[in-house]
Structures are given as structure tokens and as C-alpha cells.
Enzyme design. Structure first.
Site, PDB file in Angstrom:
ATOM      1  CG  ASP A  55      -4.603  -1.478  -5.131  1.00  0.00           C
ATOM      2  OD1 ASP A  55      -4.883  -1.451  -3.923  1.00  0.00           O
ATOM      3  OD2 ASP A  55      -4.592  -2.523  -5.798  1.00  0.00           O
ATOM      4  CE  LYS A  61      -2.470  -3.639  -3.408  1.00  0.00           C
ATOM      5  NZ  LYS A  61      -3.871  -4.068  -3.174  1.00  0.00           N
ATOM      6  NE  ARG A  97      -3.582 -11.821  -1.029  1.00  0.00           N
ATOM      7  CZ  ARG A  97      -4.773 -12.320  -0.712  1.00  0.00           C
ATOM      8  NH1 ARG A  97      -4.890 -13.610  -0.384  1.00  0.00           N
ATOM      9  NH2 ARG A  97      -5.839 -11.561  -0.714  1.00  0.00           N
ATOM     10  CG  ASP A 126      -5.474  -4.287  -8.964  1.00  0.00           C
ATOM     11  OD1 ASP A 126      -5.115  -5.133  -9.807  1.00  0.00           O
ATOM     12  OD2 ASP A 126      -6.108  -4.573  -7.943  1.00  0.00           O
ATOM     13  CE  LYS A 180      -9.033  -4.435  -9.074  1.00  0.00           C
ATOM     14  NZ  LYS A 180      -9.694  -5.097  -7.947  1.00  0.00           N
ATOM     15  CG  ASP A 234      -8.177  -8.176  -8.393  1.00  0.00           C
ATOM     16  OD1 ASP A 234      -7.331  -7.269  -8.514  1.00  0.00           O
ATOM     17  OD2 ASP A 234      -9.370  -7.958  -8.133  1.00  0.00           O
ATOM     18  CD  GLU A 250      -3.014  -6.433  -7.027  1.00  0.00           C
ATOM     19  OE1 GLU A 250      -3.200  -5.368  -6.410  1.00  0.00           O
ATOM     20  OE2 GLU A 250      -3.932  -7.222  -7.314  1.00  0.00           O
TER      21      GLU A 250
END
Length: 497
Positions: free
Chosen positions: A270, A247, A334, A252, A259, A330, A332
Site C-alpha cells: 500500500d 500514498k 486519502r 494497512d 481487514k 480503512d 486512510e
């Protein structure tokens, strides 16, 4: 216990020259770093250190309980090692570790000390000196031991350096296009082949879930997504194939499920899953293991918020043909990995002894469940039958890259089943993972279902072992330096360190 002592002048030692070239030199050192259980156990060769240590222990009650620093021969020291590094340029340190030589312990201690000497990429690019420490020597009694330790420690640290450069750098310095440029430069003229996918039409066709997350960021050229593919093939007949997806969310925001409340800070980290993929390939490039093939994919995407961002309630059809209902933008991570995992699954059916992995800073629930500092590994049925997760946990103990083992259960799959006839799979509920029961296990079930790996379980004709690794807790503090988890455990397990 760890004792750090600094002194001018010492004998012939093994040296790291700028962390890369190993040689034997007579060297005047600015300091000695001593790692041992007790200074009373020092061998005869280090008898000269006993008297100063005994004197110092008489006035410092913390000796033997924590890191200690002392002043010998008028070397002026700050109170903490990081202060010394920051205030003094081009220091030379001699590392005395594992007085009764144990290879793994010595390797661990070498990497611990080198880690403390890390200089962030942005700092290196704006300062004349690329390192805080110019030379690090290792005191060993045997030349072969010195050669072996320095070769491995240098290779491992080079992997962690790549990891920290990608994972720790800010969201503009390591926006997706610049990550691609960095990776191409790192692996130029190496055994690792790099392929970059940037064309939007290709991304939408091959990786529709990733393209949905990228849709908003794609309107800003410097933020546009990249899929970076890496390939290493060792010499000789291939005996094992590792297939790893990372990932790489460069920033993010949470997307439409933004967020809020100040929790967006630090979200440039991230991308540490993809950083781990690149870091592991750097170790492969240095050590060149035989009979091993490794296929990697870095999903580099920014989860931006704006008029064109993907939203909850959208239906997206994955590469495997599964209709997915977005529950929370959020979640995202996966989404950007699932189609690449599907592509790996397709290729794995043609490979020798394949093992598939996803690595991600995926859930806050991982930290809530296991605390900080620990990676979590979860096996599907085929991987569990081989004892894979427990093997990773054991490998992680060798160099301090620690793991906890979780299990994917039936209710995790049930959680992601579609709730209406519109969708086959629900991407997520609308709560944070930390507020969701089994919040770090259910994403593994989603990845299996949405990629089509559920068709390759233990009851199939072609079972494929797969493990999901959540490094949200182990990737490092913010503010702070990324740790490099889990590449030391990976190297220990698959490169037989």
C-alpha cells in the site's frame, strides 16, 4: 511475438555493465534474447539464426504463439526464463530487438527484459551477487542508437528499481523511518534535495489528518510516520512545475475497521504511490531535464490497530480548515495525502505553470471497475480543459504503462458532503470501496474538497489543474514484483522520451 534463444559467442555489441555503465566490448554471451514478429524477417546479419529456428519450429507448435526457448550449441536451458535466472549466477544475455529500428519499441523491449532480471532488495542484501544477470547487451546497427537506448533504459530502470525496493519490500524493511534512510541514501550527491519531517508536533500541526492515522503506530518508534519531501529544479528558466503526493502506507491493517477474512496479506504494497514518487525522482536525477521543477511528497505512515488508533465517527480538522467526519478507518490513504495536497496547493499559487497530482494504491473499486493491469487517471476541471488525462493515456501507450480515464462527477462531491451539522465533509461511508458505487471516483472528490482545491476550479480567479491517479490495479501482483506504474508514463509525458 517474443522468441528467446540462447547461444554462446556473438559480435561487438552495446553492453549494460551491472545495469549502469555503457561501453562497447567483445563479449561471449550465455544466451540471446530475440524479440521479433517472425524469424523469417531476420536481416542478413542474423542469417545464422534462421536454420536453428526453422528446425525448432518443426518440433514446437508454440513457436510464433508464445515465448519460446531453444537450445543451440549445447547450452543447457531450463524451460522458463525465471528458472534459468534463479539456477544460474551471473548470466550474460544479448538482446536482439526491433530489427527495423524503432526507438520507442526498442526502449520498451529493453525495459521489459531488464524487468525480468530484477533482484528484490532483501535478496540483494543477503546474497553476494546483486544481480541475476551480470551483463545485458543490446544489438543495434548504429552507435548513436545504442548510446541513446542504453542511457534511457538504464535511467528508467533505475527509477523502477527504487520503486520496487520501496513498494515491494516487507513492512519492517521498509517501515517509514527506514524508507526515509533509503531515500536519503539514494539521492545523496544528486540533483534531488531530500527533507524528512519526523517530529510529532510538526506532523500534528501541519498534517492533522495524517497525524490521526499515525496516532496508533507512533507508540512504536520503528513504525513512526515520516513525511519525505523531494525537490528537483532543472537548469534554465522553469517552464513547468509538477507537484506530486504519494500514498505511502507501509502496512494497512484497516485500523479499527480491521481487514478480516485473510485480505490483510499483501498490504505492505500500500506504499506504491510513494514508491512511484521516489522512482520518478530517480529518473529525474539520472536524466536531469532542463526547465522543469518537480516537488514531491511521500506520506509514509502505518495504519495500525490498537488502543490508540483513530476510529470511525471522529472529527478531524484538515489543514484547509475543513471538519471531516471519519467514516471508515480503512480509507486512510486519502487522509494521509490530503494535508500534503493542501500544502502543495498553497505552494502552487506561487509556481510557474503548476500541475498537481496524487498517486495511490487507493481503492479495490479501481480493480473491479477496470480490471488488473491498468492505472486510472481523473482530472479536475482545470486539468480536463487541457486534455491532461488523455495525454497521460497516450503517453502510457508508448512504453506499455497503460491508463484508463475516469471522470469526477457532481454526485461524487455530493457523496462526501457532511450528513449533519457536526461535519462539513464525510471521509467515507462504512463499506469497502469495491461495494460502493463510484468507489474509485469519490475519493478524488474528497481530496479536492478536504484540501481546499475546490476553491481553485475553472470558475475561480486562480484555477489549479489537479489529477488523481489510482494504481491499485497496475502496481503489480502479490505475490510478485511491483511493476513501477505509473513512472514510465510520467517520464514519457514530461521528459519527452
Amino acid at each position: 511475438m517474443i522468441y528467446l534463444f540462447f547461444v554462446k559467442h556473438y559480435s561487438t555489441v552495446w553492453i549494460y555493465c551491472s545495469f549502469s555503465t555503457v561501453c562497447i566490448l567483445e563479449q561471449n554471451f550465455d544466451g540471446i534474447i530475440l524479440i521479433c514478429q517472425s524469424y523469417e524477417q531476420l536481416p542478413d546479419e542474423l542469417e545464422c539464426l534462421k536454420a536453428p529456428l526453422q528446425d525448432y519450429s518443426a518440433v514446437d507448435c508454440c513457436v510464433g504463439e508464445e515465448i519460446s526457448l531453444t537450445k543451440i550449441r549445447n547450452v543447457t536451458l531450463a524451460t522458463k526464463l525465471n528458472k534459468i535466472r534463479n539456477k544460474t549466477n551471473a548470466l550474460l544475455f544479448l538482446l536482439l530487438c526491433s530489427l527495423v529500428f524503432d526507438f520507442s519499441a526498442c526502449l520498451y523491449q529493453c525495459n521489459l527484459v531488464i524487468f525480468l532480471c530484477h533482484q528484490p532488495l532483501e535478496v540483494r542484501e543477503h546474497k553476494s551477487s546483486p544481480h541475476k544477470v551480470a551483463v545485458l547487451g543490446i544489438w543495434v546497427k548504429n552507435q548513436a542508437q545504442g548510446e541513446a537506448v542504453t542511457e534511457l533504459a538504464t535511467a528508467l530502470e533505475s527509477g523502477r528499481l527504487v520503486y520496487r525496493d520501496i513498494g515491494g519490500s516487507d513492512p519492517e524493511r521498509m517501515a517509514a523511518p527506514r524508507v526515509a534512510e533509503y531515500v536519503q541514501a539514494v539521492f545523496k550527491d544528486s540533483p534531488v534535495t531530500v527533507t524528512v519531517v519526523s517530529n510529532l508536533n510538526t506532523l500534528e500541526k501541519e498534517y492533522p489528518c495524517l497525524a490521526a492515522v499515525n496516532r496508533c503506530a507512533n507508540t512504536v518508534p520503528r513504525h513512526q510516520a515520516r513525511v519525505i519531501k523531494l525537490l528537483y529544479c532543472g537548469e534554465g528558466p522553469i517552464q513547468q512545475t509538477l507537484m506530486v503526493v504519494g500514498k505511502g502506507i507501509t502496512y494497512d491493517t484497516g485500523g479499527a475497521d480491521i481487514k478480516a477474512g485473510g485480505i490483510m496479506a499483501g498490504m505492505h504494497r500500500d506504499k506504491c504511490g510513494s514508491a512511484a514518487v521516489a522512482g520518478f525522482f530517480q529518473i529525474l536525477a539520472k536524466l536531469k531535464p532542463k526547465h522543469l521543477k518537480v516537488v514531491g511528497a511521500m506520506a509514509m505512515v502505518r495504519n495500525s490497530v490498537g488502543s490508540d488508533c483513530y476510529v470511525a465517527d471522529e472529527l478531524v480538522v484538515s489543514r484547509a480548515g475543513r471538519r471531516i467526519r471519519v467514516g471508515n478507518t480503512d480509507a486512510e490513504g486519502r487522509m494521509v495525502m490530503v494535508d500534503l495536497l493542501c500544502e502543495m496547493k498553497e505552494q502552487a499559487l506561487k509556481e510557474v505553470s503548476p500541475q498537481l497530482f496524487t498517486i495511490a494504491t487507493l481503492t479495490g473499486h479501481a480493480i473491479r471497475a477496470m480490471g488488473p493491469h491498468y492505472s486510472i487517471i481523473m482530472d479536475n476541471g482545470a486539468a480536463q480543459r487541457s486534455g491532461n488525462a488523455l495525454q497521460w493515456q497516450k503517453a502510457g501507450e508508448v512504453l506499455g504503462d497503460l491508463f484508463e480515464v475516469s471522470t469526477i462527477r457532481r454526485e461524487d462531491y455530493e457523496f462526501h458532503k457532511g450528513k449533519s451539522e457536526y461535519e462539513e465533509i464525510l471521509q467515507s461511508n462504512n463499506l469497502p470501496s469495491s461495494a460502493t458505487p463510484r468507489g474509485h471516483q469519490t475519493p478524488a472528490a474528497f481530496l479536492i474538497m478536504a484540501s481546499g482545491l475546490d476553491k481553485h476550479g475553472v470558475d475561480s480567479d486562480k484555477p489549479l489543474p489537479y489529477s488523481h491517479i489510482d494504481i491499485a490495479g497496475s502496481s503489480g501482483p502479490f505475490p510478485g514484483v511491483p511493476t513501477g506504474a505509473p513512472i514510465l508514463a510520467m517520464a514519457t509525458k514530461y521528459l519527452e522520451l
